[in-house]
Design a protein around this motif. Sequence first.
Motif, PDB file in Angstrom:
ATOM      1  N   UNK A   1       0.943  -1.133   0.063  1.00 33.31           N
ATOM      2  CA  UNK A   1       0.111  -0.150  -0.137  1.00 33.31           C
ATOM      3  C   UNK A   1       0.727   1.296  -0.010  1.00 33.31           C
ATOM      4  N   UNK A   2       0.194   2.350  -0.467  1.00 36.06           N
ATOM      5  CA  UNK A   2       0.958   3.604  -0.281  1.00 36.06           C
ATOM      6  C   UNK A   2       0.215   4.605   0.537  1.00 36.06           C
ATOM      7  N   UNK A   3       0.726   5.615   1.209  1.00 33.31           N
ATOM      8  CA  UNK A   3       0.080   6.502   2.301  1.00 33.31           C
ATOM      9  C   UNK A   3      -1.299   6.902   1.775  1.00 33.31           C
ATOM     10  N   UNK A   4      -1.589   6.915   0.387  1.00 37.53           N
ATOM     11  CA  UNK A   4      -2.950   7.431   0.158  1.00 37.53           C
ATOM     12  C   UNK A   4      -4.183   6.375   0.688  1.00 37.53           C
ATOM     13  N   UNK A   5      -3.493   4.931   0.755  1.00 39.43           N
ATOM     14  CA  UNK A   5      -4.403   4.084   0.992  1.00 39.43           C
ATOM     15  C   UNK A   5      -4.730   4.017   2.513  1.00 39.43           C
ATOM     16  N   UNK A   6      -4.263   4.760   3.438  1.00 34.97           N
ATOM     17  CA  UNK A   6      -4.383   4.939   4.861  1.00 34.97           C
ATOM     18  C   UNK A   6      -4.979   6.394   5.081  1.00 34.97           C
ATOM     19  N   UNK A   7      -5.909   6.139   6.165  1.00 36.85           N
ATOM     20  CA  UNK A   7      -6.478   7.349   6.908  1.00 36.85           C
ATOM     21  C   UNK A   7      -5.683   8.012   7.802  1.00 36.85           C
ATOM     22  N   UNK A   8      -4.737   9.141   7.296  1.00 41.22           N
ATOM     23  CA  UNK A   8      -3.713   9.671   8.319  1.00 41.22           C
ATOM     24  C   UNK A   8      -4.652  10.922   8.978  1.00 41.22           C
ATOM     25  N   UNK A   9      -5.960  10.963   8.970  1.00 38.55           N
ATOM     26  CA  UNK A   9      -6.341  12.390   9.397  1.00 38.55           C
ATOM     27  C   UNK A   9      -6.234  12.516  11.064  1.00 38.55           C
ATOM     28  N   UNK A  10      -6.256  11.408  11.703  1.00 40.44           N
ATOM     29  CA  UNK A  10      -5.949  11.474  13.120  1.00 40.44           C
ATOM     30  C   UNK A  10      -4.529  11.737  13.405  1.00 40.44           C
ATOM     31  N   UNK A  11      -3.610  11.536  12.664  1.00 37.82           N
ATOM     32  CA  UNK A  11      -1.988  11.473  12.825  1.00 37.82           C
ATOM     33  C   UNK A  11      -1.908  12.966  12.302  1.00 37.82           C
TER      34      UNK A  11
END
Length: 142
Positions: free
Chosen positions: A32-42
């Motif tokens: 996966x790439x970073x776009x595949x993750x929800x990093x909104x909390x981070x």
Amino acid sequence: SKQAQGVIATALRRVSELEQEAEILLVAPLDKTPDDFDFSEVDNFFPKLSKNSKMVLSNILQGFPEEEQDAILGSALKICKQNHVRTIKYLMLILNEWIVNEVQTGEQALIFHEQNYGELSPDASEVELSDDFLQAMDLWGE
């Protein structure tokens, strides 16, 4: 000579970071790439998160079962919040330690943390203050 020592110290820190990233890349598959993750909390916790940091973070998260990645990240962020963490490196170190110790779920992550570092403090932001307490505090203002 002080300037040279500073340059050497910076270079040694960077070498250490690269070694950690290489260790992570050996453990975690890169599907996966970073776009595949929800990093909104981070992003809320670390507002100046670089693309490189997101890449490394996504690589680390892939070391955990896909269905547990959000729970694991949430557990790590709870620890960061309690410890008033200011750098993403601390979050990455927590996650990397969990990979090395074969933690597989968010619940296991918190148990591992409690066994090795102690219990997390309750989140005081959710405590409701009584009217009596608020009135007593108003007395101090006068």
